[in-house]
Design an enzyme around this catalytic site. Sequence first.
Site, short mmCIF file in Angstrom:
data_model
loop_
_atom_site.label_atom_id
_atom_site.label_comp_id
_atom_site.label_asym_id
_atom_site.label_seq_id
_atom_site.Cartn_x
_atom_site.Cartn_y
_atom_site.Cartn_z
N SER A 1 0.61 -1.19 0.01
CA SER A 1 -0.29 0.26 -0.37
C SER A 1 1.25 1.18 -0.01
CB SER A 1 -1.16 -0.01 1.21
OG SER A 1 -1.97 1.09 1.08
N CYS B 1 2.83 6.52 -7.25
CA CYS B 1 2.78 7.52 -8.15
C CYS B 1 3.30 9.41 -7.17
CB CYS B 1 0.90 8.24 -7.78
SG CYS B 1 0.32 7.00 -8.67
N ASN C 1 -8.28 1.80 -8.17
CA ASN C 1 -8.95 2.23 -6.54
C ASN C 1 -10.49 1.83 -7.03
OD1 ASN C 1 -7.29 2.53 -4.62
ND2 ASN C 1 -5.86 3.97 -6.31
C1 LIG Z 1 6.65 6.97 -10.86
C2 LIG Z 1 4.89 6.22 -11.27
C3 LIG Z 1 4.17 7.26 -11.14
C4 LIG Z 1 3.08 7.35 -11.29
N1 LIG Z 1 1.51 8.14 -11.53
C5 LIG Z 1 0.82 7.94 -11.31
C6 LIG Z 1 -0.33 9.03 -11.00
O1 LIG Z 1 -0.43 10.37 -11.44
N2 LIG Z 1 -1.94 8.90 -11.53
C7 LIG Z 1 -2.19 7.28 -11.72
O2 LIG Z 1 -3.87 7.34 -11.33
N3 LIG Z 1 -1.18 6.14 -11.73
C8 LIG Z 1 -0.17 6.74 -11.32
N4 LIG Z 1 0.61 5.60 -11.75
C9 LIG Z 1 0.15 4.49 -11.77
C10 LIG Z 1 0.06 3.90 -11.03
O3 LIG Z 1 0.73 3.63 -9.67
C11 LIG Z 1 -0.78 2.32 -10.90
O4 LIG Z 1 -1.45 2.35 -11.65
C12 LIG Z 1 -1.13 1.08 -9.23
O5 LIG Z 1 0.09 1.23 -8.94
C13 LIG Z 1 -1.74 0.12 -9.99
O6 LIG Z 1 -2.08 -0.17 -8.77
P1 LIG Z 1 -2.14 -1.95 -8.79
O7 LIG Z 1 -3.07 -2.69 -6.99
O8 LIG Z 1 -2.94 -2.80 -10.03
O9 LIG Z 1 -0.41 -2.34 -9.23
P2 LIG Z 1 0.68 -2.96 -8.73
O10 LIG Z 1 0.62 -1.43 -7.98
O11 LIG Z 1 1.23 -2.96 -9.77
O12 LIG Z 1 0.91 -3.92 -7.93
C14 LIG Z 1 0.69 -5.06 -7.83
C15 LIG Z 1 1.12 -5.38 -6.86
O13 LIG Z 1 1.07 -6.65 -6.86
C16 LIG Z 1 2.43 -7.81 -6.85
N5 LIG Z 1 2.10 -9.39 -6.73
C17 LIG Z 1 2.08 -9.27 -8.43
N6 LIG Z 1 1.65 -10.91 -8.33
C18 LIG Z 1 2.12 -11.41 -7.50
C19 LIG Z 1 1.87 -13.12 -6.87
N7 LIG Z 1 1.79 -13.71 -8.37
N8 LIG Z 1 2.00 -12.74 -5.82
C20 LIG Z 1 1.78 -11.51 -4.89
N9 LIG Z 1 1.56 -10.34 -5.32
C21 LIG Z 1 2.36 -10.84 -6.31
C22 LIG Z 1 3.16 -6.81 -7.20
O14 LIG Z 1 4.19 -6.91 -6.20
C23 LIG Z 1 3.37 -5.57 -6.69
O15 LIG Z 1 3.29 -5.24 -5.48
C24 LIG Z 1 2.67 5.39 -11.51
C25 LIG Z 1 2.72 4.68 -11.63
C26 LIG Z 1 4.02 4.94 -11.30
C27 LIG Z 1 5.38 3.80 -11.31
#
Ligand SMILES: Cc1cc2nc3c(=O)[nH]c(=O)nc-3n(C[C@H](O)[C@H](O)[C@H](O)COP(=O)(O)OP(=O)(O)OC[C@H]3O[C@@H](n4cnc5c(N)ncnc54)[C@H](O)[C@@H]3O)c2cc1C
Length: 567
Positions: A42, A46, A317
């Site tokens: 968590s 971003c 989210n």
């Molecule tokens: C530098 C940066 C800036 C950003 N800025 C913005 C912004 O300004 N606005 C915006 O809307 N978005 C932004 N984003 C994008 C945003 O951070 C992502 O879209 C968001 O984090 C996606 O969330 P998620 O939960 O889908 O996946 P993730 O954040 O990718 O998390 C997935 C998690 O699942 C875990 N996982 C994967 N496979 C497994 C497994 N088999 N077993 C256990 N765990 C596993 C991974 O380790 C990871 O921690 C930014 C991203 C970055 C990198």
Amino acid sequence: MASRLRVLVIGGVACGPKTASRLKRLLPDADVTMIEKGAIVSYGACGLPYYVEGLFPDVNMLTETPVGVSRTPIFFEKAKGFRVLTRTEALRIDSRGKTIRVRDLDTHGENDMPYDKLVIATGGSPLRPPIDGIDLNNVWYVRELQDAASLVESIEKLGLRKAVLIGAGYINMEMAEALVKKGLDVTVVEMFDQIMPQFLDPDMAMLVQKHLQAKGVRLALGEAVTAITGNGKVESIKTDKQAIPADLAIVAVGVRPNDRLARDAGLLCAPKGGIVINSYCQTSDPHIYAGGDCVVNHYVHPITGAPLYVPLGSTANKHGRTIANHIAGLTSPFCGITGTGVCKVFDFTVGRTGMSERLAQELNLDVETAVWSGPDMPHYLPGSKPLIIKMVASKRYRKLLGVQIVGMGDGSKRLDVAASAIFFGATLDQIGAIDLGYAPPYSPPIDPLATTAHVLLNKMNGIAKGIPPLAAKQIMDQQKDVILLDVRTPKEYDEMRLPDDRVVHIPLGALRERIQDLPKDRDILAFCKVSMRGYEAQRILNAAGFERVWFIEGGLVAWPFNVWTKN
Ligand SMILES: Cc1cc2nc3c(=O)[nH]c(=O)nc-3n(C[C@H](O)[C@H](O)[C@H](O)COP(=O)(O)OP(=O)(O)OC[C@H]3O[C@@H](n4cnc5c(N)ncnc54)[C@H](O)[C@@H]3O)c2cc1C
């Protein structure tokens, strides 16, 4: 007594914790466990560029609640009521037996965990271009806290000074600003001939490019990186055109959905990647949900419904909320995305929602566009700053399809109104009529977004004959005898002008008297600072029998090419 509903959530950054937290609020008795293979859960990825820039001192602040409590597994257990297993990887899903196989990454022990409902929130992984040297030291992917922490530490400890950013998407735009502000020498290399190619049309991208260059960022556009070279660590980035000296590289060329678990379990995935979900975020197995960067979304606008992969935290989210709602029996579907994104590039807000002109052309849609520029609040207020808005609308339905906004003014509020308008299928007339709040510190009496809709309607109604900047430049390049009619005041003309011998300067107030100075048998492109007066010149000339007159949309403020300035 009925047994507790067992919910397993795989992935612990955005979608995962959102799902689990809301689920426990809706179903306090549910037995919810979140599994994360990393050590930290968590966090606000971003915020990473802003940590690199130095806007806050400790990267761990990205894992804290607004009141400074760290979102650790214990926090989630105590405050939110669900279990978090970090350093635990989900290896495979047995959808028949409703279990997942997990491995403890410290002990290497494996076991099966049963579920009633499973949530896949495994996110995406940064694409790694298949080039030599990609594994050298000092090549970073800014994705996790550790990446940003080690980047900052290396810059400081090793004295790294020359950064080459590979890929010109929004992450590297934010990183360019962060690194320039840290005093580094920054070059951005992009394979396409513009920055933010998935995000902006070329005309809007060129304005941001000008801004980046003014801030000292070097751009190598239309160049493909072929290798990263160096003795153990980065020393040079080779493109198909040059070698750029570097002591660090940041690679941000896109994200690939982590859909392997789903694919292996036989769940429906899109051919190009991404788990396919319905509007309740259910996969092809109704007991398995998926959300965030690991799924493909649906583009929502009145005309096309093409699947779209736009990995963003905002969507992740919302997916989490939808999943929790549905598991808890609330029917509130997720309606899809309009592809809204916003980012800060130095002093510019850069935003996009809906369809670009380029996409509309690829889809063969009959669209009209307009570029408007002007201040975000009345000029007499010291905080007034310029904005440039581009609108794309369907000619047939007169509905808004897309908006791009760049500039120093408050673009994000206009972007959000535009996103709402597209989401609800608004027509241009409706956008012009929305009852938006007005007071001078916030906007002009007619908001810039509404004014842009009016320009577009005027074009569609044949009243305004606007020509977009790139099309105007093409005419200038092709027609030697075109007249560039500058209708600004002498003071404005003295300070800044188009560097072109074909410019004829007649202030708008003098145009009616000097109309005989202009020929009727040549094309005339009228303009001013923002092209309100340019448009009026077009109307005046039309009324006097001139037919070959257009105004350059957005005027000099939206002119993406060089202008001459006094200082
Ligand atoms: C530098 C940066 C800036 C950003 N800025 C913005 C912004 O300004 N606005 C915006 O809307 N978005 C932004 N984003 C994008 C945003 O951070 C992502 O879209 C968001 O984090 C996606 O969330 P998620 O939960 O889908 O996946 P993730 O954040 O990718 O998390 C997935 C998690 O699942 C875990 N996982 C994967 N496979 C497994 C497994 N088999 N077993 C256990 N765990 C596993 C991974 O380790 C990871 O921690 C930014 C991203 C970055 C990198």
